[in-house]
Design an enzyme around this catalytic site. Structure first.
Site, mmCIF file in Angstrom:
data_model
loop_
_atom_site.group_PDB
_atom_site.id
_atom_site.type_symbol
_atom_site.label_atom_id
_atom_site.label_comp_id
_atom_site.label_asym_id
_atom_site.label_seq_id
_atom_site.Cartn_x
_atom_site.Cartn_y
_atom_site.Cartn_z
ATOM 1 N N HIS A 62 -6.547 -2.944 7.937
ATOM 2 C CA HIS A 62 -6.780 -1.548 8.283
ATOM 3 C C HIS A 62 -5.854 -1.035 9.390
ATOM 4 O O HIS A 62 -6.004 0.107 9.829
ATOM 5 C CB HIS A 62 -8.242 -1.366 8.688
ATOM 6 N N ASP A 66 -14.750 -4.332 13.484
ATOM 7 C CA ASP A 66 -14.053 -4.814 12.297
ATOM 8 C C ASP A 66 -12.552 -4.847 12.571
ATOM 9 O O ASP A 66 -11.864 -3.830 12.417
ATOM 10 C CB ASP A 66 -14.358 -3.941 11.089
#
Length: 291
Positions: free
Chosen positions: A193, A188
């Site tokens: 993030h 991911d």
């Protein structure tokens, strides 16, 4: 319109071959906080290849391809800005225990597009099978800000009420300051993030933890606390993502035992909050079904 619901729903399924091995499983387990303490027997089942047990939530990253949220954005009829996208929920149904290594076929398609007015919610379903039959089915709910309002069906809106009574167990799990960076190695690569500038553009003060990392940490806590550390007993797991977790915080995970929805099963109701922010909700309506 950034989402063409008819085109997305009518598109042919996307079919691909995926493979994984014990190194991928061990990396995933480390990414959700396994291995503390490093030589603890209960943790070695997640980190040592000679006694490896697979936490079922590994299914959400098996094969190393893009997660459900990113994969949904590349489906026909979907053309939206990544900064407007949030992972709203995840469900997983196990047909057999997830093997520590394997090759399988993953078939993905958009099975629902809900018009929430100011937003849209896509449901991307991925069904995975190998030569012996079905392995698991995942549904990823993808919330897209500003993509609603075309007059489509609103979709389900009923939410379960809060659990009654005191939880059967409450555990806290720390989130490492670098945990999002480690979890990104499972596949991911969403910059939300890791990149402070991207996170601010998306409306957050700094990069946030992946919802699927919280999802995995929560399942591990339930398995270790109420299922005697036996992940193969899990039959299904679903949860809604209702708030953010910042790396360096701690999760407070509350668990209630319940009767199962299917014959011969039991279940655990789960609610998770940010311990340092007055239990601000981050994962809600969690439900784990087990044998």
């Amino acid at each position: 319109m950034p989402i063409d619901a008819a085109r997305a729903l009518g598109a042919a399924p996307r079919v691909e071959e995926i493979s994984w091995g014990d190194r991928d499983v061990r990396l995933y387990h480390l990414g959700i906080g396994a291995g503390v303490p490093a030589t603890g027997p209960a943790e070695l089942r997640y980190t040592l290849e000679s006694r490896l047990h697979v936490l079922p939530s590994f299914a959400t990253v098996a094969g190393g391809g893009p997660p459900g949220v990113i994969a949904a954005l590349s489906m026909p009829g979907v053309d939206v800005d990544l900064a407007a996208v949030l992972h709203a929920g995840q469900s997983l149904r196990l047909h057999r225990p997830v093997p520590a290594a394997g090759t399988a076929t993953a078939t993905s398609r958009v099975v629902a597009v809900h018009d929430k007015g100011r937003a849209a919610v896509l449901v991307l379903r991925t069904e995975v099978a190998d030569g012996s039959g079905p392995l698991w089915t995942c549904d990823a709910d993808v919330h897209v800000r500003g993509a609603g309002g075309w007059g489509g069906a609103r979709g389900p809106s009923a939410k379960p009420g809060p659990p009654s009574g005191e939880p059967d167990a409450t555990v806290e799990r720390p989130v490492r300051p670098d945990q999002a960076l480690l979890y990104r190695l499972t596949g991911d690569d969403n910059p939300l993030h890791a990149d402070p500038e991207f996170a601010r553009a998306a409306g957050f003060e700094r990069p946030v933890l992946h919802g699927l990392c919280t999802y995995g940490m929560t399942l591990k806590a339930a398995v270790d606390t109420l299922l005697a550390g036996e992940p193969d007993r899990v039959r299904a797991y679903r949860a809604r993502f209702v708030g953010v977790v910042y790396p360096g915080e701690a999760l407070r995970i509350r668990l209630w035992r319940r009767a199962g929805e299917a014959p011969g099963t039991r279940s655990v109701r789960v609610e998770v909050g940010a311990a340092g922010r007055a239990d601000a909700p981050v994962l809600a309506a969690g439900h784990i079904e087990y044998a």
